[in-house]
Write an enzyme that holds these catalytic residues in place. Structure first.
Site, short mmCIF file in Angstrom:
data_model
loop_
_atom_site.label_atom_id
_atom_site.label_comp_id
_atom_site.label_asym_id
_atom_site.label_seq_id
_atom_site.Cartn_x
_atom_site.Cartn_y
_atom_site.Cartn_z
N HIS A 27 0.81 -1.23 0.00
CA HIS A 27 0.00 0.00 0.00
C HIS A 27 0.84 1.27 0.00
O HIS A 27 0.30 2.37 -0.12
CB HIS A 27 -0.94 -0.01 1.21
CG HIS A 27 -2.02 -1.03 1.09
ND1 HIS A 27 -3.30 -0.71 0.72
CD2 HIS A 27 -1.99 -2.38 1.21
CE1 HIS A 27 -4.02 -1.81 0.65
NE2 HIS A 27 -3.25 -2.84 0.95
N ASP B 244 3.22 9.66 -0.86
CA ASP B 244 2.03 8.91 -0.47
C ASP B 244 1.83 7.79 -1.48
O ASP B 244 1.85 8.05 -2.69
CB ASP B 244 0.81 9.86 -0.49
CG ASP B 244 -0.23 9.48 0.54
OD1 ASP B 244 -0.24 8.31 0.97
OD2 ASP B 244 -1.05 10.36 0.90
P1 ADQ Z 1 -3.22 6.10 4.60
O1 ADQ Z 1 -1.85 6.64 4.82
O2 ADQ Z 1 -4.02 5.86 5.81
O3 ADQ Z 1 -3.19 4.75 3.75
P2 ADQ Z 1 -5.21 7.36 2.67
O4 ADQ Z 1 -5.12 6.58 1.42
O5 ADQ Z 1 -5.40 8.80 2.44
O6 ADQ Z 1 -3.95 7.20 3.62
O7 ADQ Z 1 -6.44 6.82 3.48
C1 ADQ Z 1 -6.91 7.42 4.65
C2 ADQ Z 1 -8.32 6.90 4.94
O8 ADQ Z 1 -8.66 7.21 6.27
C3 ADQ Z 1 -9.38 7.53 4.04
O9 ADQ Z 1 -10.31 6.56 3.67
C4 ADQ Z 1 -10.02 8.60 4.93
O10 ADQ Z 1 -11.37 8.84 4.66
C5 ADQ Z 1 -9.84 7.99 6.30
N1 ADQ Z 1 -9.64 9.05 7.31
C6 ADQ Z 1 -8.60 9.91 7.35
N2 ADQ Z 1 -8.74 10.75 8.38
C7 ADQ Z 1 -9.87 10.41 9.01
C8 ADQ Z 1 -10.55 10.88 10.17
N3 ADQ Z 1 -10.08 11.90 10.93
N4 ADQ Z 1 -11.69 10.26 10.54
C9 ADQ Z 1 -12.15 9.23 9.82
N5 ADQ Z 1 -11.57 8.74 8.72
C10 ADQ Z 1 -10.44 9.32 8.33
C11 ADQ Z 1 -2.18 3.91 3.20
C12 ADQ Z 1 -1.15 4.59 2.30
C13 ADQ Z 1 -1.87 5.38 1.21
C14 ADQ Z 1 -2.79 4.45 0.43
C15 ADQ Z 1 -3.67 3.63 1.35
C16 ADQ Z 1 -4.42 2.56 0.59
O11 ADQ Z 1 -0.30 5.44 3.06
O12 ADQ Z 1 -0.93 5.97 0.34
O13 ADQ Z 1 -3.62 5.21 -0.42
O14 ADQ Z 1 -2.92 2.99 2.36
O15 ADQ Z 1 -3.56 1.71 -0.08
#
Ligand code: ADQ
Length: 428
Positions: free
Chosen positions: A166, A382
């Site tokens: 990921h 990211d």
């Molecule tokens: P993350 O680093 O966690 O994931 P991201 O892909 O942006 O990053 O996903 C975050 C998720 O958490 C989103 O679905 C968002 O809605 C949710 N979220 C964030 N803040 C929140 C909050 N305060 N309350 C509730 N929900 C919240 C890792 C990798 C990424 C990659 C994903 C998937 O770092 O690059 O996209 O895995 O592979």
């Protein structure tokens, strides 16, 4: 019947114990959010750590915990506090995470944590072997479990194993600095299929395999003994319908049905005819570029004072890995920046930044997405960034601007957004 077994460090739910009662709350983060839809869609079992160490689980609650997890199609791997320290806070988050995100200066190479990482990966492999039949498909996720494919393959040579990373796979020049680089590659090569978000990560991986293991690579096939391992890019998406349906439903709500948050957002909108919201949502992580973004917002307001009282930045940051020193420092830095900027620029009727340091229920996420004019996502690195996709999915009236870092995997697919280099301050 053949099933899919999903394995990741964390389960889709996290357990909390209070007064002998167990509650399961949804896990927050890209992997959990993205894979949940797959998990709920068919015959599957999810294996992972519950979020509680052995020391935190009273013996008598074990059966209750197991049945609470079974209700969510999940089964737990037990980890002691010492294992969580070495495997999760140690090797995974102080070695691999910073290294794979090009934060070489944060990467620690400790033999003890590597040994714990190996031992814990073996525990995950054993948990799979205990539950899997030969016709099942094993789908292993992410950087915490890179040795598991080979550990499973050693016992079940014919079982189907997929692995998905990921986070970015870094260029060979970065990856080669890892003392255990060959072991990590060999661990991954236990899979039949290895997936990455982008073609670049795939290319970096293949280059490391060729140069560090000397294996034959042809297009995206790797030849190892009598096996052919496929490598490909599978940019991860979101449950589009879930987000767009929720956004449509929110837009039809009457005043009484709206959340408190939505009412506050509406009040701000009405306060000035051209009031705008900037939104940023991330886990509180140094790779996400939150501090730079705050500095840039302050710079923007000072350079263009006509926007004072008209724009507001909403920062939603989920607490993350708070046992790792860099995360504690970042938390302090963000707290101080928000305090300083708000202290300096607020007026009686306006606070430039609304800062939420917590996880938010889905309903409120939708309120924020649908009310924000601009999603401002500027990670330094990211793997993908699903927030960018979630924002677009909720813009059912086709308005809104996405400002996105070109260092996010999603920038490859979302090139109609305003792409910026997060190291170029003026550009942010
Ligand atoms: P993350 O680093 O966690 O994931 P991201 O892909 O942006 O990053 O996903 C975050 C998720 O958490 C989103 O679905 C968002 O809605 C949710 N979220 C964030 N803040 C929140 C909050 N305060 N309350 C509730 N929900 C919240 C890792 C990798 C990424 C990659 C994903 C998937 O770092 O690059 O996209 O895995 O592979």
């Amino acid at each position: 019947m053949a099933k899919t077994i999903i394995i990741s460090n964390r389960l889709p739910v996290q357990l909390q114990i209070s007064n002998g009662d167990i509650t399961a709350v949804p896990s927050v983060g890209g992997l959990a959010t993205g894979m949940k839809s797959v998990h709920s869609g068919g015959d599957s079992l999810w294996i992972g750590w519950s979020g509680l160490t052995d020391e935190e689980i009273p013996e008598e609650l074990v059966p209750k915990i197991d049945s609470a997890l079974a209700e969510h199609g999940s089964s737990k791997v037990n980890l002691t506090e010492k294992e969580v320290d070495g495997f999760y806070y140690g090797f995974s988050n102080r070695t691999i995470w910073p290294l794979f995100h090009y934060f070489l200066e944060y990467s620690e190479f400790e033999l003890d944590s590597w040994e714990t990482y190996k031992a814990v990966n073996q525990k995950f492999a054993d948990a799979i072997l205990e539950k899997a039949n030969n016709e099942d498909t094993i789908w292993i996720h992410d950087y915490q479990l890179m040795l598991v494919p080979q550990m499973v393959r050693a016992e079940r040579p014919d079982i189907s194993i997929g692995f998905f990373l990921h986070i970015p796979f870094p260029s060979y020049e970065i990856f080669r600095t890892l003392p255990w680089r060959r072991e990590v590659l060999q661990g991954l090569l236990g899979s039949d299929l290895i997936g990455f978000h982008t073609y670049d990560y795939e290319r970096h991986f293949l280059s490391s395999v060729r140069r560090l293991l000397g294996l034959e690579v042809s297009f995206n096939d790797i030849y190892l003994d009598d096996r052919v391992i496929k490598v490909d890019s599978f940019p991860m998406g979101i449950d589009y319908k879930k987000f767009s349906d929720a956004a449509k439903e929110h837009s039809q709500r009457t005043e009484d049905q709206k959340s408190e948050l939505q009412k506050r957002l509406d009040t701000h909108k009405k306060s000035a005819p051209d009031a705008k919201f900037f939104l940023s949502i991330d886990r509180l992580d140094y790779t996400k570029g939150i501090a730079k973004r705050l500095n840039a917002f302050e710079y923007f307001l000072k350079k263009y004072p006509q926007y004072k009282e008209k724009v507001r930045l909403i920062i939603l940051a989920v607490p993350s890995r708070s046992n790792v020193p860099q995360y504690q420092l970042l938390k302090r830095e963000v707290d101080e920046l928000v305090g300083r900027i708000n202290g300096e620029l607020s007026t009686v009727s306006w606070t430039p930044i609304w800062y939420f340091y917590r996880s938010m229920p889905f309903e409120n996420l939708i309120d924020l997405y649908t009310s924000s004019d601009i999603a401002w996502l500027t990670p330094i690195r990211d793997g993908m960034n699903l927030v960018a996709k979630e924002y677009i999915a909720t813009r059912t009236d086709k308005t809104g601007v996405l400002i996105l870092s070109e260092m996010a995997g999603s920038a490859n697919e979302m090139n109609e957004s305003l792409l910026i280099n997060p190291n170029n301050f003026e550009q942010i």
